[in-house]
Design a protein around this motif. Sequence first.
Motif, PDB file in Angstrom:
ATOM      1  N   ALA A   1      43.099  36.595  25.604  1.00 45.50           N
ATOM      2  CA  ALA A   1      43.790  37.207  26.936  1.00 45.50           C
ATOM      3  C   ALA A   1      45.179  37.978  26.527  1.00 45.50           C
ATOM      4  CB  ALA A   1      44.019  36.159  27.829  1.00 45.50           C
ATOM      5  N   SER A   2      45.286  38.540  25.428  1.00 47.01           N
ATOM      6  CA  SER A   2      46.461  39.098  24.736  1.00 47.01           C
ATOM      7  C   SER A   2      46.978  40.158  25.737  1.00 47.01           C
ATOM      8  CB  SER A   2      46.215  39.500  23.346  1.00 47.01           C
ATOM      9  OG  SER A   2      45.229  40.284  23.201  1.00 47.01           O
ATOM     10  N   VAL A   3      46.189  40.847  26.544  1.00 41.59           N
ATOM     11  CA  VAL A   3      46.518  41.831  27.229  1.00 41.59           C
ATOM     12  C   VAL A   3      46.895  41.416  28.784  1.00 41.59           C
ATOM     13  CG1 VAL A   3      44.327  42.780  28.254  1.00 41.59           C
ATOM     14  CG2 VAL A   3      46.346  44.276  27.553  1.00 41.59           C
ATOM     15  N   VAL A   4      46.856  40.077  28.872  1.00 40.81           N
ATOM     16  CA  VAL A   4      46.892  39.668  30.431  1.00 40.81           C
ATOM     17  C   VAL A   4      48.309  38.773  30.407  1.00 40.81           C
ATOM     18  CG1 VAL A   4      45.931  38.154  32.368  1.00 40.81           C
ATOM     19  CG2 VAL A   4      44.587  39.375  30.497  1.00 40.81           C
ATOM     20  N   THR A   5      49.384  39.365  31.270  1.00 37.18           N
ATOM     21  CA  THR A   5      50.352  38.578  31.605  1.00 37.18           C
ATOM     22  C   THR A   5      50.736  39.138  32.784  1.00 37.18           C
ATOM     23  OG1 THR A   5      52.386  37.861  30.985  1.00 37.18           O
ATOM     24  CG2 THR A   5      52.207  40.165  30.623  1.00 37.18           C
ATOM     25  N   ALA A   6      51.444  38.227  33.558  1.00 35.09           N
ATOM     26  CA  ALA A   6      52.110  38.343  35.085  1.00 35.09           C
ATOM     27  C   ALA A   6      50.942  38.273  36.073  1.00 35.09           C
ATOM     28  CB  ALA A   6      53.007  39.676  35.027  1.00 35.09           C
ATOM     29  N   ALA A   7      49.674  37.763  35.813  1.00 32.14           N
ATOM     30  CA  ALA A   7      48.568  37.929  36.548  1.00 32.14           C
ATOM     31  C   ALA A   7      48.178  36.607  37.097  1.00 32.14           C
ATOM     32  CB  ALA A   7      47.474  38.383  35.610  1.00 32.14           C
ATOM     33  N   ASP A   8      47.613  36.695  38.343  1.00 34.75           N
ATOM     34  CA  ASP A   8      47.256  35.546  38.921  1.00 34.75           C
ATOM     35  C   ASP A   8      45.759  35.600  38.908  1.00 34.75           C
ATOM     36  OD1 ASP A   8      47.140  33.154  40.568  1.00 34.75           O
ATOM     37  OD2 ASP A   8      47.006  34.454  42.428  1.00 34.75           O
ATOM     38  N   TRP A   9      45.246  34.504  38.250  1.00 33.76           N
ATOM     39  CA  TRP A   9      43.826  34.576  38.269  1.00 33.76           C
ATOM     40  C   TRP A   9      42.912  33.709  39.210  1.00 33.76           C
ATOM     41  CZ3 TRP A   9      40.328  36.500  34.360  1.00 33.76           C
ATOM     42  CH2 TRP A   9      40.690  37.580  33.286  1.00 33.76           C
ATOM     43  N   ALA A  10      42.144  34.540  39.830  1.00 32.46           N
ATOM     44  CA  ALA A  10      41.409  33.403  40.754  1.00 32.46           C
ATOM     45  C   ALA A  10      40.230  32.851  40.131  1.00 32.46           C
ATOM     46  CB  ALA A  10      40.669  34.601  41.924  1.00 32.46           C
ATOM     47  N   ALA A  11      40.201  31.330  40.460  1.00 32.26           N
ATOM     48  CA  ALA A  11      39.095  30.580  40.029  1.00 32.26           C
ATOM     49  C   ALA A  11      38.465  29.927  41.181  1.00 32.26           C
ATOM     50  CB  ALA A  11      39.521  29.502  38.676  1.00 32.26           C
ATOM     51  N   ASP A  12      38.112  30.573  42.081  1.00 35.26           N
ATOM     52  CA  ASP A  12      37.873  30.137  43.464  1.00 35.26           C
ATOM     53  C   ASP A  12      36.599  30.344  44.092  1.00 35.26           C
ATOM     54  OD1 ASP A  12      37.870  32.714  43.975  1.00 35.26           O
ATOM     55  OD2 ASP A  12      39.662  32.867  45.224  1.00 35.26           O
ATOM     56  N   GLY A  13      35.794  30.731  43.258  1.00 37.54           N
ATOM     57  CA  GLY A  13      34.250  30.917  44.061  1.00 37.54           C
ATOM     58  C   GLY A  13      34.119  32.030  44.682  1.00 37.54           C
ATOM     59  N   GLY A  14      35.047  32.793  44.795  1.00 38.54           N
ATOM     60  CA  GLY A  14      35.003  33.898  45.632  1.00 38.54           C
ATOM     61  C   GLY A  14      35.892  33.738  46.992  1.00 38.54           C
ATOM     62  N   TYR A  15      36.347  32.565  47.217  1.00 39.44           N
ATOM     63  CA  TYR A  15      37.096  32.426  48.392  1.00 39.44           C
ATOM     64  C   TYR A  15      37.959  33.434  48.695  1.00 39.44           C
ATOM     65  CZ  TYR A  15      40.218  29.432  51.489  1.00 39.44           C
ATOM     66  OH  TYR A  15      41.077  29.112  52.500  1.00 39.44           O
ATOM     67  N   SER A  16      38.793  34.013  47.856  1.00 36.92           N
ATOM     68  CA  SER A  16      39.586  34.873  48.334  1.00 36.92           C
ATOM     69  C   SER A  16      38.992  36.277  48.531  1.00 36.92           C
ATOM     70  CB  SER A  16      40.860  35.301  47.057  1.00 36.92           C
ATOM     71  OG  SER A  16      40.120  35.381  45.916  1.00 36.92           O
ATOM     72  N   ALA A  17      37.883  36.645  48.276  1.00 41.83           N
ATOM     73  CA  ALA A  17      37.257  37.788  48.645  1.00 41.83           C
ATOM     74  C   ALA A  17      36.715  37.876  50.016  1.00 41.83           C
ATOM     75  CB  ALA A  17      35.888  38.094  47.714  1.00 41.83           C
ATOM     76  N   LEU A  18      36.662  36.646  50.668  1.00 38.23           N
ATOM     77  CA  LEU A  18      35.888  36.333  52.152  1.00 38.23           C
ATOM     78  C   LEU A  18      37.019  36.395  53.208  1.00 38.23           C
ATOM     79  CD1 LEU A  18      34.034  33.376  51.411  1.00 38.23           C
ATOM     80  CD2 LEU A  18      33.340  35.485  52.254  1.00 38.23           C
ATOM     81  N   GLY A  19      36.876  37.082  54.303  1.00 43.98           N
ATOM     82  CA  GLY A  19      37.706  37.555  55.648  1.00 43.98           C
ATOM     83  C   GLY A  19      36.985  36.620  56.565  1.00 43.98           C
ATOM     84  N   PRO A  20      37.613  36.916  57.761  1.00 42.88           N
ATOM     85  CA  PRO A  20      37.204  36.063  58.812  1.00 42.88           C
ATOM     86  C   PRO A  20      35.793  36.088  59.070  1.00 42.88           C
ATOM     87  CG  PRO A  20      39.100  37.298  59.497  1.00 42.88           C
ATOM     88  CD  PRO A  20      38.505  37.785  57.973  1.00 42.88           C
ATOM     89  N   GLU A  21      35.017  37.326  58.671  1.00 44.44           N
ATOM     90  CA  GLU A  21      33.587  37.360  58.935  1.00 44.44           C
ATOM     91  C   GLU A  21      32.716  36.347  57.885  1.00 44.44           C
ATOM     92  OE1 GLU A  21      32.363  41.366  59.088  1.00 44.44           O
ATOM     93  OE2 GLU A  21      34.167  41.949  60.028  1.00 44.44           O
ATOM     94  N   GLN A  22      33.355  35.949  57.129  1.00 45.83           N
ATOM     95  CA  GLN A  22      32.877  34.990  56.011  1.00 45.83           C
ATOM     96  C   GLN A  22      31.777  35.815  55.342  1.00 45.83           C
ATOM     97  OE1 GLN A  22      32.139  30.911  57.840  1.00 45.83           O
ATOM     98  NE2 GLN A  22      34.176  30.559  57.522  1.00 45.83           N
ATOM     99  N   ALA A  23      30.855  35.248  54.956  1.00 44.41           N
ATOM    100  CA  ALA A  23      29.607  35.819  54.183  1.00 44.41           C
ATOM    101  C   ALA A  23      28.477  35.916  55.133  1.00 44.41           C
ATOM    102  CB  ALA A  23      29.055  35.062  53.066  1.00 44.41           C
TER     103      ALA A  23
END
Length: 261
Positions: free
Chosen positions: A230-252
């Motif tokens: 991950a040598s090029v990765v800094t200041a990032a927030d990595w989702a490890a959330d099973g796609g939770y953050s991609a969902l909106g109120p319509e869910q899937a």
Amino acid sequence: MADLTGRTAIVTGGATLLAHGVISALAQAGARVVVADIDELGGGAAESLGAEVVYRRTDVTKDGEIAALIEATVERFGGIDIVVNLAATYLDEGFATRRSDWLTALDVNLVSMVEVVRAAHPHLAASAGGAVINFTSISSKVAQTGRWVYPACKAAIVQLTRSMAMDFAGDGIRVNSVSPGWTWSKIMDDLSGGDRAKTDKVAAPFHLTGRVGDGREVGEVVAFLASDAASVVTAADWAADGGYSALGPEQAVPAIPQLAD
Ligand SMILES: NC(=O)c1ccc[n+]([C@@H]2O[C@H](COP(=O)([O-])OP(=O)(O)OC[C@H]3O[C@@H](n4cnc5c(N)ncnc54)[C@H](O)[C@@H]3O)[C@@H](O)[C@H]2O)c1
């Protein structure tokens, strides 16, 4: 798989169930791990993870105990390459939370991350692969009923990570955060009476994976972020959330077809 051979990691809050998966991922990648927690590492966990995982009782709100943790880690393993700031409190009564509890939670969840990194900084800077991984959460970005304190702490950690990454870049230290979704953990084990299937069923509508994550799955992301891969990765927030953050109120759930029903 991440290669952490010869690296030394400190994991705060490492005594809990979720952290066990993080520590096992780091240890399997070759890291030596010092678990720093106010709780004992139960169930023979340290032994099961091998001689390169050691426990040191540390309250991360006490600067003297942090200093002793750093000293003991360097004495035992010769340096510090990785800090995983995982310790947290769920102390939160929403609007009813009083000032003293706000300050306690901010101290454990946010300020302690800074103090652990402050104490470890000379060693991280001396490392050829200094890395910090701060645990935040999907709760940093959404409103959750009755919760004010924990999400505010977690949102602050996302920003703290950027600030750390900015100012430590010149020292060769990468700083990232990881945002788990619902992950099989002590609180879920306690609340569900150990019922993983029931927990998965509750989590399914708001995780694309249809289940809660495993500590080990989150740990693989942490090990990657800690490694040279991950040598090029800094200041990032990595989702490890099973796609939770991609969902909106319509869910899937297909919503537009419902117009024609
Ligand atoms: N469980 C989840 O679904 C989930 C989701 C998103 C993010 N997270 C994050 O993952 C991390 C672990 O969560 P968890 O659910 O396993 O929490 P947990 O409450 O089970 O574990 C937290 C650990 O921190 C330790 N701790 C608390 N105060 C401390 C102090 N002053 N000094 C040292 N250690 C202290 C506790 O003893 C405990 O071992 C947290 O940062 C949490 O915000 C968890």
